[in-house]
Design a protein around this motif. Structure first.
Motif, short mmCIF file in Angstrom:
data_model
loop_
_atom_site.label_atom_id
_atom_site.label_comp_id
_atom_site.label_asym_id
_atom_site.label_seq_id
_atom_site.Cartn_x
_atom_site.Cartn_y
_atom_site.Cartn_z
N MET A 31 9.83 11.77 9.00
CA MET A 31 9.86 10.98 7.77
C MET A 31 10.48 9.63 8.07
O MET A 31 11.29 9.49 8.99
N VAL A 32 10.09 8.65 7.28
CA VAL A 32 10.56 7.28 7.46
C VAL A 32 11.07 6.78 6.12
O VAL A 32 10.39 6.90 5.10
N ALA A 33 12.28 6.24 6.12
CA ALA A 33 12.84 5.62 4.93
C ALA A 33 13.03 4.14 5.20
O ALA A 33 13.52 3.76 6.27
N GLY A 34 12.61 3.30 4.27
CA GLY A 34 12.73 1.87 4.50
C GLY A 34 12.29 1.05 3.32
O GLY A 34 12.12 1.56 2.20
N TYR A 35 12.09 -0.23 3.58
CA TYR A 35 11.78 -1.21 2.54
C TYR A 35 10.42 -1.86 2.82
O TYR A 35 10.36 -3.03 3.23
N PRO A 36 9.33 -1.12 2.64
CA PRO A 36 8.00 -1.68 2.91
C PRO A 36 7.71 -2.89 2.03
O PRO A 36 8.01 -2.89 0.83
N GLY A 37 7.11 -3.92 2.63
CA GLY A 37 6.92 -5.19 1.92
C GLY A 37 5.86 -5.17 0.85
O GLY A 37 6.17 -5.12 -0.35
N ARG A 38 4.58 -5.22 1.24
CA ARG A 38 3.51 -5.31 0.26
C ARG A 38 2.30 -4.49 0.70
O ARG A 38 1.89 -4.55 1.86
N GLY A 80 -4.56 14.99 -13.68
CA GLY A 80 -3.53 15.79 -13.03
C GLY A 80 -3.21 15.30 -11.63
O GLY A 80 -2.81 16.08 -10.77
N ARG A 81 -3.37 14.00 -11.40
CA ARG A 81 -3.13 13.43 -10.07
C ARG A 81 -1.88 12.55 -10.10
O ARG A 81 -1.65 11.83 -11.07
N PRO A 82 -1.07 12.59 -9.03
CA PRO A 82 0.08 11.69 -8.95
C PRO A 82 -0.39 10.29 -8.57
O PRO A 82 -1.46 10.12 -8.00
N MET A 83 0.41 9.29 -8.86
CA MET A 83 0.06 7.92 -8.48
C MET A 83 1.32 7.19 -8.02
O MET A 83 2.20 6.92 -8.82
N TYR A 84 1.40 6.92 -6.73
CA TYR A 84 2.51 6.11 -6.23
C TYR A 84 2.14 4.64 -6.39
O TYR A 84 0.96 4.27 -6.40
N ASP A 85 3.14 3.80 -6.49
CA ASP A 85 2.87 2.37 -6.66
C ASP A 85 2.74 1.69 -5.31
O ASP A 85 3.19 2.20 -4.28
N ASP A 86 2.14 0.51 -5.33
CA ASP A 86 2.08 -0.30 -4.12
C ASP A 86 3.48 -0.66 -3.65
O ASP A 86 4.43 -0.75 -4.45
N ALA A 87 3.62 -0.87 -2.36
CA ALA A 87 4.90 -1.31 -1.81
C ALA A 87 5.28 -2.66 -2.40
O ALA A 87 4.42 -3.52 -2.62
N ASN A 88 6.59 -2.84 -2.65
CA ASN A 88 7.07 -4.10 -3.23
C ASN A 88 8.46 -4.46 -2.71
O ASN A 88 9.24 -5.12 -3.39
N SER A 89 8.78 -4.02 -1.50
CA SER A 89 10.07 -4.26 -0.84
C SER A 89 11.20 -3.42 -1.40
O SER A 89 12.37 -3.65 -1.07
N SER A 90 10.89 -2.45 -2.25
CA SER A 90 11.91 -1.53 -2.73
C SER A 90 11.99 -0.33 -1.79
O SER A 90 11.10 -0.08 -0.99
N LEU A 91 13.07 0.43 -1.91
CA LEU A 91 13.32 1.56 -1.01
C LEU A 91 12.30 2.67 -1.24
O LEU A 91 12.11 3.13 -2.37
N ARG A 92 11.64 3.09 -0.17
CA ARG A 92 10.63 4.14 -0.25
C ARG A 92 10.81 5.15 0.89
O ARG A 92 11.44 4.85 1.92
N ILE A 93 10.21 6.32 0.70
CA ILE A 93 10.19 7.36 1.73
C ILE A 93 8.75 7.78 1.95
O ILE A 93 7.99 7.95 0.99
N THR A 94 8.36 7.93 3.20
CA THR A 94 7.05 8.45 3.53
C THR A 94 7.24 9.52 4.60
O THR A 94 8.21 9.50 5.35
#
Length: 728
Positions: A262-269, A563-577
């Motif tokens: 797993m990767v935690a970080g601040y993906p840009g866009r 019934g589907r999840p929807m993650y948002d586009d990266a925006n430099s906020s903290l995310r986990i993948t």
């Protein structure tokens, strides 16, 4: 209903679908909803632990502003990518002592070197949903009025959140359907601790950039310091190491094919929620034009740098960035040509529109897509008109002069009425930029850049552009005369002196308006033209923002209904993948080699590269110049405790299917226990358009922790750091 609550409620629908689960850059608070899938992939920690920013391992993750990093010791030691520290190595380099080429190791804390002025590290402490405060009563506003009100509310939220030691940001999610407030501790004293030589940290250079197989030791270390009183402070020899609330241990055992990561970080866009007209504009107009500009500017620096070593050092970081993005854009365009991205996006929009048309409660949203398309058409038209002149105005110190004048205009206003980026809170950032400017400036390079853009504009028939050209060229009769004028006004300007530049932050507008300084006078004359342009953009951007928010609300409802999840586009906020270590089918003709396996069914990229592959690439010349000591160690197979038995070799880089993008550089790659097993540093060339469309073959590239430790122990003898790290 809150879209994130909808995601949590609907998560049970997809948790058995491996492809969907691997795709996604998730907010920490969404981790508990992914529990079954996370555990099925190999997570050993409780998913709830990942949603707590004050607990291990999330309390070790930090932002560098454009890159991610993590604490790896109780004494403020930070690990990130070599290319993330590159600008600070460049700032500390001279022709006599080039830290980029030879690397740097501080054998003690006293030997650590300050990073460039303005360099910061941010530790996230809280993320709060402020959607109701930000959105209430906005329905009747549009255009410039909407943007102005959102900016007013943003500044108000930031002012209430910040203090002397914390910085806050308001993040927009789902095109404005949600807003979150991020609060971060700002550490202001960051020092270079260790970076391997360029022949390791940037092995393969721009040729191997974005490519697999890869053999790059893309890692380096900083240390964060604070004042003796325990509070963040700017650089002072008396400062002491910061004590983080948590840090990551390193796993010497590393990982193997198929293992969970797993990767935690601040993906840009990313742009996966952009509509079809935006896809067409970016890939058919914006990327082709911009890619050529980036490549041409890189060639200018390379040509001049070959003759001026000082210029080569000053522009080393910028050159790396230009080459990086030029290759990135080229890869995205090639990927787009192979894909059905535009067709897929149009199909998705047709399906959404059909659902809106047949769902009674969604009647107010039936024009959302067409409204967004209409607003975007106006926005794209403005961007096409202004692109070249915007680049021209970014050359030399033209932008510095313009920003200083704009700063003065804002300083006569109450702080809450100043523009974002020009408030009291921003002064330190501007001071850092102004102090370091001459370390990244060469008049020959900037004059060549000015000539490049001016040649595109000198004969323009657009009246606004003609007025801009007249001002910045001093009414020159031809391009050669204009370039001479450009050089002359830079030589005659007070902006060439760093202390004078800093003093200008305290000057009022009338100082600039009465000044005979050629660059300051130029900034004053340009201001009315550029202010009118800015106002036009804000009016159109406000329309786009309103239309996009409605479209995204409709899309969220559509996903919820399915019934589907929807993650948002990266925006430099903290995310986990998260995902697994694995290769993928190779494109085009390939030969078996380190990182590539072939059989009768074709070739496949294997998930690991090895030290043996480094020697195979050695040419003795940049960027494939293996240091002699490294080659000798590899040929002797002196891998020590870092050899991977399943490879019978030392692992160097590895692939995984985690979902990442720019900004994730330096992100810690962790195993199921939260131990550091590598650092994310790149993506693969043939899936670069994953920013727009994730596919089953999307992969990220990581540097293996075993290679990092081996280089530190066997090559650079960083014994002091190896003792400081906690290695399992």
């Amino acid at each position: 209903m809150n879209p994130f609550k909808r995601l949590l409620l609907s998560s049970c629908v997809f948790i058995t679908m491996n492809v969907v689960a691997v795709e996604g850059m998730w907010l920490p608070e969404q981790m508990p909803s992914l529990k079954k899938d996370l555990q099925a992939h190999g997570l050993e920690l409780a998913p709830e632990q990942l949603s707590s920013l004050d607990k291990f391992p999330m309390n070790a993750i930090v932002s560098l502003g454009g890159c991610t990093a993590s604490f790896v010791s109780p004494n403020g030691l930070i690990v990130t990518n070599h290319h993330c520290i590159y600008g600070d190595l460049q700032y500390n380099s001279t022709p006599e002592e080039n830290l980029i080429e030879k690397g740097f190791l501080a054998k003690s804390m006293a030997e650590e070197r300050p990073a460039a002025p303005g360099r910061r590290v941010w530790v996230t402490e809280s993320v709060t949903n402020i959607s109701q405060v930000m959105k209430s009563g906005l329905d009747k506003l549009s255009g410039r009025a909407l943007l102005d009100e959102l900016e007013r509310r943003t500044k108000s939220q930031i002012a209430q959140c910040e203090d002397e030691f914390h910085r806050c940001r308001v993040f927009e999610f789902y095109g404005g359907a949600e807003y979150y407030l991020l609060r971060q501790l700002e550490l202001k004293d960051l020092r270079i601790v260790y970076a391997p030589a360029e022949a390791i940290g940037k092995f393969g250079g721009d040729i191997d950039n974005w490519m697999w197989p890869r053999h790059t030791g893309d890692f380096a270390f900083y240390r964060a310091y604070i004042g003796k009183d325990g509070k963040p402070a700017t650089y002072n020899k008396e400062n002491v190491p910061y004590k983080p609330k948590g840090f990551l241990p390193l796993s010497k055992q590393g990982i193997a094919p198929g293992d969970f990561v797993m990767v935690a970080g601040y993906p840009g866009r990313t742009y996966r929620h952009k509509i079809s007209t935006e896809v067409a504009y970016r890939f058919e107009k914006y990327y082709p034009r911009t890619q050529k500009v980036l490549a041409d500017l890189a060639r200018i620096i390379e040509t001049i740098g070959a003759q001026k070593r000082e210029a080569a050092i000053k522009y080393a970081s910028r050159l790396a960035g230009l080459n990086n993005y030029a290759k990135n854009f080229q890869g995205m365009m090639e990927g787009y040509a192979r894909s059905h991205m535009l067709e897929n996006r149009r199909k998705q929009e047709t399906q959404l529109q059909q659902w809106l048309n047949t769902t009674p409660e969604m009647k107010p949203y039936r024009t959302a897509l067409e409204d967004l398309k209409a607003a975007l058409a106006q926005q794209h038209a403005l961007q096409e008109t202004d692109a070249w002149s915007s680049w021209l105005l970014g050359t030399g110190m033209l932008s510095t002069a313009r920003n200083l004048y704009k700063w003065s205009l804002n300083q006569v206003k109450p702080d809450d009425q100043r523009e974002l980026g020009f408030q009291v809170r921003d002064r330190e950032r501007w001071e850092g930029y102004l102090r370091s400017l001459e370390r990244r400036f060469d008049i020959d390079v900037e004059s060549a850049n000015f000539r490049y853009f001016l040649e595109k504009l000198f004969a323009s028939e657009n009246q606004e552009i003609r007025n801009i050209v007249k001002i910045v060229t001093g009414n020159a009769k031809n391009v050669d005369e204009a370039v001479d004028y450009f050089k002359r006004i830079h030589g005659d300007s007070v902006l060439s002196d760093p202390e004078t530049r800093l003093a200008l932050l305290d000057k009022k507008p009338d100082f600039f308006e009465k000044s005979s300084d050629p660059l300051l006078s130029l900034a004053v004359r340009l201001y009315p033209i550029l202010k009118a342009r800015e106002d036009r953009f804000k009016e159109i951007n406000g329309k786009v923002k309103k239309a996009r928010a409605r479209f995204m609300e409709a899309k969220l409802a559509y996903f919820e209904a399915q019934g589907r999840p929807m993650y948002d586009d990266a925006n430099s906020s903290l995310r986990i993948t998260y995902g697994n270590v694995q290769g993928y089918p190779a494109l085009g003709q390939q030969k078996p080699r380190d990182g590539v396996a072939c059989d009768n069914n074709g070739c496949r990229y294997t998930p690991f590269t090895t030290a043996t592959g480094i020697v195979a690439k050695d040419t003795g010349k940049k960027p494939f110049n293996v240091p002699p000591v490294e080659r000798q160690l590899i040929e002797k197979r002196d891998f020590g405790a870092y050899e991977a038995k399943f490879l019978d070799d030392l692992p160097v880089n590895f692939l995984s299917d985690v979902d990442t993008t720019g900004g994730n550089s330096g992100s810690p790659t962790m195993n199921g226990k939260g131990e550091l097993v590598g650092l994310l540093f790149d993506g693969t060339y043939d899936t670069l358009n994953a920013d727009w469309e994730y596919t089953d073959n999307t992969r990220s590239i990581h540097v293996d922790v075993r290679y990092m430790l081996w280089v530190m122990e066997k090559i650079d003898h960083a014994d002091n750091l190896l003792k400081e790290l906690v290695i399992h």
